[in-house]
Structure formats: C-alpha cells, structure tokens
Design a protein around this motif. Structure first.
Motif, short mmCIF file in Angstrom:
data_model
loop_
_atom_site.label_atom_id
_atom_site.label_comp_id
_atom_site.label_asym_id
_atom_site.label_seq_id
_atom_site.Cartn_x
_atom_site.Cartn_y
_atom_site.Cartn_z
N VAL A 91 -57.35 -23.41 -74.36
CA VAL A 91 -56.90 -22.24 -73.60
C VAL A 91 -57.81 -22.00 -72.41
O VAL A 91 -57.35 -21.75 -71.29
N ASN A 92 -59.11 -22.10 -72.63
CA ASN A 92 -60.08 -21.86 -71.55
C ASN A 92 -60.04 -22.93 -70.46
O ASN A 92 -60.52 -22.70 -69.35
N SER A 93 -59.45 -24.08 -70.77
CA SER A 93 -59.37 -25.16 -69.78
C SER A 93 -58.28 -24.91 -68.74
O SER A 93 -58.21 -25.60 -67.73
N GLY A 94 -57.44 -23.92 -68.99
CA GLY A 94 -56.44 -23.55 -68.00
C GLY A 94 -55.04 -24.00 -68.35
O GLY A 94 -54.83 -24.90 -69.16
N LYS A 95 -54.10 -23.36 -67.70
CA LYS A 95 -52.67 -23.61 -67.93
C LYS A 95 -52.33 -25.06 -67.59
O LYS A 95 -52.80 -25.59 -66.57
N PRO A 96 -51.50 -25.69 -68.40
CA PRO A 96 -51.07 -27.06 -68.07
C PRO A 96 -50.41 -27.12 -66.69
O PRO A 96 -49.56 -26.29 -66.36
N VAL A 97 -50.82 -28.08 -65.91
CA VAL A 97 -50.38 -28.21 -64.52
C VAL A 97 -48.88 -28.51 -64.43
O VAL A 97 -48.19 -27.99 -63.55
N PHE A 98 -48.36 -29.32 -65.35
CA PHE A 98 -46.96 -29.74 -65.23
C PHE A 98 -45.99 -28.56 -65.29
O PHE A 98 -44.90 -28.62 -64.74
N ILE A 99 -46.41 -27.48 -65.94
CA ILE A 99 -45.52 -26.32 -66.09
C ILE A 99 -45.14 -25.75 -64.73
O ILE A 99 -44.00 -25.33 -64.52
N ASP A 100 -46.07 -25.75 -63.79
CA ASP A 100 -45.82 -25.17 -62.47
C ASP A 100 -45.64 -26.22 -61.37
O ASP A 100 -45.59 -25.86 -60.20
N THR A 101 -45.55 -27.48 -61.73
CA THR A 101 -45.34 -28.52 -60.73
C THR A 101 -43.90 -28.45 -60.22
O THR A 101 -42.96 -28.49 -61.00
N ASP A 102 -43.77 -28.30 -58.91
CA ASP A 102 -42.43 -28.18 -58.31
C ASP A 102 -41.67 -29.49 -58.36
O ASP A 102 -42.22 -30.55 -58.06
N VAL A 103 -40.42 -29.39 -58.73
CA VAL A 103 -39.49 -30.52 -58.65
C VAL A 103 -38.31 -30.01 -57.84
O VAL A 103 -37.59 -29.11 -58.28
#
Length: 151
Positions: A91-103
C-alpha cells in the motif's frame, strides 16, 4: 448412470476447482510492482497479439489483490504480522500505475483492431482493480490498529 460414468464426470468437474484452489497469488511488493510495470508498459503501446494475455495479467493482479484483502480480513488463514507488513509495504508503495494508464480507444481500435468488448473488458478490469486497491488501503488502515495482536 454407471459408477464409472459418475466417477469420470465427477473427476472432470472437480479438476477446474482444484486448479483454482492451487493458484499462487502475488504477495511480495516487488512481484506486484513488476507485474504492474509490465501491464502499464503494454497499455502504453498495445498490440493485438498481446491484448488477451494482458487482460489475463490484469485479472491475475486483481485476484492477488482480492486474495490479500481476504487474508487481511481473516477470511483466509495466514494473517500474521509478517503478512500484514507485506500488505502495508505494498500500500505504501503507491497505487498501481496500470489503473490510471490512459488507453485512447479512438487510436487503439483502428491501429490494432481490438473490439468494443475487449476495450470494455479492460475498463471493467481496471475499475475492479481500482476498487480493490481502495479496499486494500482501507483494510490495511483498519488492521494497523490491531497489528500488535497479530501472531
């Protein structure tokens, strides 16, 4: 129905269930981050050939999140201080990047030929992953208060 027929039918119906129960989900922060990076990288430059396997990786990532949530919720055995700390580090490592990656579907659909259904599946998987991520944050926050009591 003969006993042999029943045995074969029972065995065939049990096989997928056993396979599901033996899945080894991600637990280590580094493994989550590697898979997140791989998924996000693909989404930045997708291809038709890798589309389905990428969706399966997102499903696996989200299933791993769900497994972690269930363990933290004590739905599954295995909640220890060590396990909690792994979840907390994740959790402290941050939100997964792919969730907000624009397609951008208007660019992706003509270029690689994905269908509306395939894009819809991607959006739903990312939405579920985001909801599960938020639930994991809530669960870690809640369990932080009782960490001292964990074995």
């Amino acid at each position: 129905m003969s006993f042999q027929t029943f045995t074969v039918i029972f065995s065939l119906s049990l096989t997928p269930f056993i396979g599901l129960q033996c899945t080894k989900y991600l637990v280590e922060v580094e493994d989550f981050k590697k898979l997140d990076e791989k998924i996000a990288s693909f989404l930045k430059d997708p291809s038709k050939e890798g589309w389905e396997s990428n969706l399966k990786e997102i499903e696996f990532f989200d299933s791993s999140l769900k497994d972690m949530i269930k363990t933290l919720n004590a739905t599954f055995d295995g909640l220890t201080k060590e396990y909690f700390r792994k979840a907390e580090r994740f959790v402290n490592s941050g939100k997964p990047v792919f969730i907000d990656t624009d397609v951008v579907e208007l660019e992706v659909q003509p270029r690689i030929g994905v269908t509306n259904d395939q894009l819809q599946r991607l959006y739903w998987l990312r939405l579920h992953s985001e909801k599960d991520w938020e639930m994991l944050i809530d669960m870690v926050t809640l369990k932080k208060q009782i960490e001292i009591m964990l074995p």
